[in-house]
Motif scaffolding. Structure first.
Motif, PDB file in Angstrom:
ATOM      1  N   PRO A  21      68.181  62.654  44.359  1.00  0.00           N
ATOM      2  CA  PRO A  21      68.697  61.335  44.737  1.00  0.00           C
ATOM      3  C   PRO A  21      70.210  61.278  44.545  1.00  0.00           C
ATOM      4  N   MET A  22      70.827  60.490  45.352  1.00  0.00           N
ATOM      5  CA  MET A  22      72.255  60.269  45.178  1.00  0.00           C
ATOM      6  C   MET A  22      72.453  59.304  44.020  1.00  0.00           C
ATOM      7  N   PHE A  23      73.657  59.259  43.492  1.00  0.00           N
ATOM      8  CA  PHE A  23      74.004  58.234  42.519  1.00  0.00           C
ATOM      9  C   PHE A  23      74.415  57.021  43.327  1.00  0.00           C
ATOM     10  N   ASN A  24      73.885  55.881  42.995  1.00  0.00           N
ATOM     11  CA  ASN A  24      74.179  54.669  43.742  1.00  0.00           C
ATOM     12  C   ASN A  24      74.115  53.492  42.776  1.00  0.00           C
ATOM     13  N   GLN A  25      75.205  52.727  42.685  1.00  0.00           N
ATOM     14  CA  GLN A  25      75.208  51.596  41.776  1.00  0.00           C
ATOM     15  C   GLN A  25      76.168  50.520  42.280  1.00  0.00           C
ATOM     16  N   VAL A  26      75.786  49.277  42.063  1.00  0.00           N
ATOM     17  CA  VAL A  26      76.637  48.124  42.358  1.00  0.00           C
ATOM     18  C   VAL A  26      77.011  47.507  41.019  1.00  0.00           C
ATOM     19  N   LEU A  27      78.297  47.193  40.862  1.00  0.00           N
ATOM     20  CA  LEU A  27      78.772  46.668  39.588  1.00  0.00           C
ATOM     21  C   LEU A  27      79.785  45.569  39.820  1.00  0.00           C
ATOM     22  N   PRO A  28      79.916  44.656  38.867  1.00  0.00           N
ATOM     23  CA  PRO A  28      80.983  43.661  38.986  1.00  0.00           C
ATOM     24  C   PRO A  28      82.335  44.344  38.794  1.00  0.00           C
ATOM     25  N   ALA A  29      83.347  43.821  39.447  1.00  0.00           N
ATOM     26  CA  ALA A  29      84.690  44.401  39.344  1.00  0.00           C
ATOM     27  C   ALA A  29      85.327  43.962  38.033  1.00  0.00           C
ATOM     28  N   HIS A  30      84.965  44.663  36.953  1.00  0.00           N
ATOM     29  CA  HIS A  30      85.468  44.360  35.624  1.00  0.00           C
ATOM     30  C   HIS A  30      85.630  45.686  34.872  1.00  0.00           C
ATOM     31  N   PRO A  31      86.688  45.841  34.075  1.00  0.00           N
ATOM     32  CA  PRO A  31      86.917  47.107  33.373  1.00  0.00           C
ATOM     33  C   PRO A  31      85.732  47.594  32.534  1.00  0.00           C
ATOM     34  N   ARG A  32      85.015  46.693  31.860  1.00  0.00           N
ATOM     35  CA  ARG A  32      83.851  47.123  31.064  1.00  0.00           C
ATOM     36  C   ARG A  32      82.753  47.698  31.958  1.00  0.00           C
ATOM     37  N   ALA A  33      82.517  47.068  33.103  1.00  0.00           N
ATOM     38  CA  ALA A  33      81.503  47.566  34.033  1.00  0.00           C
ATOM     39  C   ALA A  33      81.928  48.909  34.609  1.00  0.00           C
ATOM     40  N   VAL A  34      83.225  49.087  34.867  1.00  0.00           N
ATOM     41  CA  VAL A  34      83.737  50.364  35.369  1.00  0.00           C
ATOM     42  C   VAL A  34      83.492  51.457  34.331  1.00  0.00           C
ATOM     43  N   ARG A  35      83.802  51.183  33.067  1.00  0.00           N
ATOM     44  CA  ARG A  35      83.565  52.180  32.006  1.00  0.00           C
ATOM     45  C   ARG A  35      82.093  52.561  31.929  1.00  0.00           C
ATOM     46  N   LYS A  36      81.206  51.572  32.039  1.00  0.00           N
ATOM     47  CA  LYS A  36      79.768  51.845  31.956  1.00  0.00           C
ATOM     48  C   LYS A  36      79.311  52.710  33.127  1.00  0.00           C
ATOM     49  N   VAL A  37      79.747  52.402  34.330  1.00  0.00           N
ATOM     50  CA  VAL A  37      79.305  53.187  35.491  1.00  0.00           C
ATOM     51  C   VAL A  37      79.879  54.603  35.424  1.00  0.00           C
ATOM     52  N   LEU A  38      81.078  54.777  34.907  1.00  0.00           N
ATOM     53  CA  LEU A  38      81.627  56.127  34.734  1.00  0.00           C
ATOM     54  C   LEU A  38      80.771  56.933  33.754  1.00  0.00           C
ATOM     55  N   ARG A  43      76.512  61.087  33.019  1.00  0.00           N
ATOM     56  CA  ARG A  43      75.154  61.428  32.599  1.00  0.00           C
ATOM     57  C   ARG A  43      74.334  61.960  33.783  1.00  0.00           C
ATOM     58  N   ARG A  44      74.485  61.361  34.952  1.00  0.00           N
ATOM     59  CA  ARG A  44      73.726  61.776  36.130  1.00  0.00           C
ATOM     60  C   ARG A  44      74.063  63.205  36.562  1.00  0.00           C
ATOM     61  N   PHE A  45      75.345  63.566  36.557  1.00  0.00           N
ATOM     62  CA  PHE A  45      75.761  64.867  37.091  1.00  0.00           C
ATOM     63  C   PHE A  45      75.986  65.932  36.017  1.00  0.00           C
ATOM     64  N   SER A  46      75.864  65.579  34.745  1.00  0.00           N
ATOM     65  CA  SER A  46      76.014  66.554  33.668  1.00  0.00           C
ATOM     66  C   SER A  46      74.961  67.644  33.813  1.00  0.00           C
ATOM     67  N   GLY A  47      75.395  68.887  33.723  1.00  0.00           N
ATOM     68  CA  GLY A  47      74.494  70.018  33.895  1.00  0.00           C
ATOM     69  C   GLY A  47      74.350  70.468  35.334  1.00  0.00           C
ATOM     70  N   GLU A  48      74.772  69.641  36.277  1.00  0.00           N
ATOM     71  CA  GLU A  48      74.716  70.004  37.690  1.00  0.00           C
ATOM     72  C   GLU A  48      76.079  70.415  38.228  1.00  0.00           C
ATOM     73  N   VAL A  49      77.120  69.861  37.637  1.00  0.00           N
ATOM     74  CA  VAL A  49      78.482  70.221  38.025  1.00  0.00           C
ATOM     75  C   VAL A  49      79.256  70.518  36.742  1.00  0.00           C
ATOM     76  N   SER A  50      80.335  71.241  36.873  1.00  0.00           N
ATOM     77  CA  SER A  50      81.104  71.654  35.698  1.00  0.00           C
ATOM     78  C   SER A  50      81.805  70.466  35.039  1.00  0.00           C
ATOM     79  N   GLU A  51      82.211  70.665  33.793  1.00  0.00           N
ATOM     80  CA  GLU A  51      82.980  69.650  33.075  1.00  0.00           C
ATOM     81  C   GLU A  51      84.303  69.368  33.790  1.00  0.00           C
ATOM     82  N   ASP A  52      84.915  70.403  34.371  1.00  0.00           N
ATOM     83  CA  ASP A  52      86.149  70.216  35.131  1.00  0.00           C
ATOM     84  C   ASP A  52      85.916  69.266  36.298  1.00  0.00           C
TER      85      ASP A  52
END
Length: 168
Positions: A21-38, A43-52
């Motif tokens: 599945p793709m990563f897909n999320q809708v969030l309010p435009a707020h810095p706390r929500a941005v930090r959470k989605v990041l 978490r979603r792509f860890s182990g699938e793509v490099s840390e870089d």
């Protein structure tokens, strides 16, 4: 759907699209929500793509989404959030990188943001607060495109894998 999340052969023997599945999320435009989605993206792509790759993705998405949260205007504000302003982020892993699409219902992106630029001049006393965001976005992405339709902004780009890509 292949439960392993790997590619599967179609009826004609050709390899079908990835079934993850793709990563897909809708969030309010707020810095706390941005930090959470990041955090959720990491978490979603860890182990699938490099840390870089994760670090570069996080940097670009933080610049884009925080720009929406900081610079878009709306009818009313509530504790730093523009009421009704939202960001929709989608990311798909493909053979050579991550394909990203971000949409929002904020004001139009200023046209000069899409012009590739040189880095801002250094300031001896301190690094400048602004001016680096779009340089970073242009430098780390490929196929950057933007358009506005109706009341929505659409920004898409590819973030290529580096030499340290994890192979599955």
């Amino acid at each position: 759907m292949n439960p392993s999340g790997r590619q599967s052969a179609g009826i004609d023997g050709r390899v079908a699209a990835r079934t993850e599945p793709m990563f897909n999320q809708v969030l309010p435009a707020h810095p706390r929500a941005v930090r959470k989605v990041l955090h959720d993206i990491r978490r979603r792509f860890s182990g699938e793509v490099s840390e870089d790759t994760l670090g570069r993705l996080e940097l670009v998405l933080a610049e884009v989404m925080n720009n929406v949260a900081e610079h878009s205007r709306g009818p009313a504000c509530d504790a730093g959030t523009v009421v009704g302003l939202s960001i929709h982020v989608s990311i798909v892993r493909h053979v050579s990188g991550l394909c990203c699409a971000i949409t929002d219902n904020g004001i139009s992106l200023p046209p000069d943001c899409l012009i590739p630029r040189n880095p801002p001049p250094p300031v001896r006393s301190a690094l400048p607060e602004g001016g680096w965001g779009w340089y970073i976005i242009h430098d780390l992405t490929q196929a950057l495109c933007y358009y506005r339709e109706g009341q929505r902004n659409y920004l898409a780009f590819n973030l290529p894998f580096g030499d340290d890509v994890l192979r599955h």
